[in-house]
Design a protein around this motif. Structure first.
Motif, short mmCIF file in Angstrom:
data_model
loop_
_atom_site.label_atom_id
_atom_site.label_comp_id
_atom_site.label_asym_id
_atom_site.label_seq_id
_atom_site.Cartn_x
_atom_site.Cartn_y
_atom_site.Cartn_z
N GLU A 50 -36.53 -71.67 -41.15
CA GLU A 50 -35.89 -72.47 -42.20
C GLU A 50 -34.88 -73.44 -41.59
OE1 GLU A 50 -33.43 -71.88 -46.40
OE2 GLU A 50 -34.03 -70.14 -45.23
N GLU A 81 -34.97 -77.65 -41.42
CA GLU A 81 -33.85 -78.54 -41.77
C GLU A 81 -33.56 -79.51 -40.64
OE1 GLU A 81 -30.71 -75.85 -42.65
OE2 GLU A 81 -31.50 -75.28 -44.63
N ILE A 138 -42.44 -71.09 -45.45
CA ILE A 138 -41.21 -71.83 -45.73
C ILE A 138 -41.12 -73.12 -44.93
CG2 ILE A 138 -39.83 -70.51 -44.06
CD1 ILE A 138 -37.52 -70.79 -46.19
N LEU A 139 -41.48 -73.09 -43.64
CA LEU A 139 -41.39 -74.32 -42.83
C LEU A 139 -42.41 -75.36 -43.30
CD1 LEU A 139 -40.70 -74.78 -39.11
CD2 LEU A 139 -42.80 -75.76 -40.03
N MET A 147 -41.13 -76.84 -46.65
CA MET A 147 -39.96 -77.70 -46.54
C MET A 147 -40.34 -79.07 -45.97
SD MET A 147 -36.96 -75.05 -45.33
CE MET A 147 -35.70 -76.35 -45.22
N THR A 199 -35.06 -63.33 -41.70
CA THR A 199 -36.39 -63.11 -42.29
C THR A 199 -36.74 -61.63 -42.31
OG1 THR A 199 -37.13 -65.28 -41.52
CG2 THR A 199 -38.83 -63.69 -42.12
#
Length: 237
Positions: A96, A100, A123-124, A127, A200
């Motif tokens: 994560e 970002e 999640i990656l 995003m 995680t």
């Protein structure tokens, strides 16, 4: 003396796609992403086959080094460095945070190549997709339970008794071992301090209703050892 049981990542094999087809065409990508040492090892094995190592050293490595190579953690970075690539983002402790970091820097219209395992978290990719950054995932290894995990745990409990602490290094490691740990620990499971290598894995522990006594501040042996020491102190809850 307190006993600490470390449950490392389960066994992996390389029953994935050969990433060389994509690695041999760096002009089609904006960069690379590695979020686990296993993915790097799978790529390294692929590069050792046939004449691929020579082609990699002569031309492909230099072309990839002209692009961004994003990684999670120093362990992954050191393996990527071993195949001759420069890295960035290693200070990011999880996928994560790396996502970002990538979103704050990436402007290429070409997709990023993401060698990964069968159990990668979404999640990656999500995003990056949400930010309009193209991504191409290629599965290069699969995670399977170690065939001897039940016997190994039974042997440990027979010889050492219930451990003071158990550390998990991945959600999949928890999935494959929790049932055996619960059966072997019985009513004593409440006295075990559960530790996680990162957020995680800590979330996976919490999802199973297990109290997390320690989450390493960074995915390094030093940070993990410091966290476990603190968790095992008499005043720690």
């Amino acid at each position: 003396m307190m006993k600490v049981l470390l449950l490392k990542d389960p066994k992996e094999d390389d029953c994935g796609q050969d990433p060389y087809v994509r690695l041999s065409h760096p002009e089609g990508y904006g960069g690379l992403i590695f979020t686990s040492p296993r993915a790097v090892e799978a790529v390294e094995r692929c590069l050792q086959k046939d004449t691929k190592a020579e082609v990699w050293k002569k031309s492909l490595k230099e072309k990839w080094n002209a692009k961004s190579v994003y990684v999670v953690g120093n362990a992954t970075a050191s393996l990527v460095n071993r195949i001759g690539l420069h890295t960035e983002g290693e200070a990011c402790g999880n996928a994560e945070k790396l996502a970002e970091y990538i979103c704050s820097r990436e402007s290429s219209t070409l997709p990023l190549l993401f060698p990964c395992g069968t159990l990668k978290r979404e999640i990656l990719p999500k995003m990056l997709t949400d930010e309009g950054i193209p991504l191409e995932s290629v599965t290069v290894y699969q995670t399977i339970p170690h065939p001897g995990i039940q016997g190994n745990l039974s042997s440990y409990y027979t010889q050492q008794g219930v451990p003071a602490s158990i550390t998990f290094f991945s959600p999949s490691g928890l999935t494959h071992s929790l049932k055996h740990i619960q059966e072997l620990s019985g009513d004593s499971i409440g006295q075990i301090k559960f530790a996680a290598i990162g957020p995680t894995t800590a979330h996976a522990l919490a999802a199973q209703g297990l109290p997390v006594s320690c989450t390493a501040e960074s995915p390094t042996p030093q940070a993990l050892a410091a966290g476990i020491r603190t968790a095992l102190q008499p005043h720690a809850s």
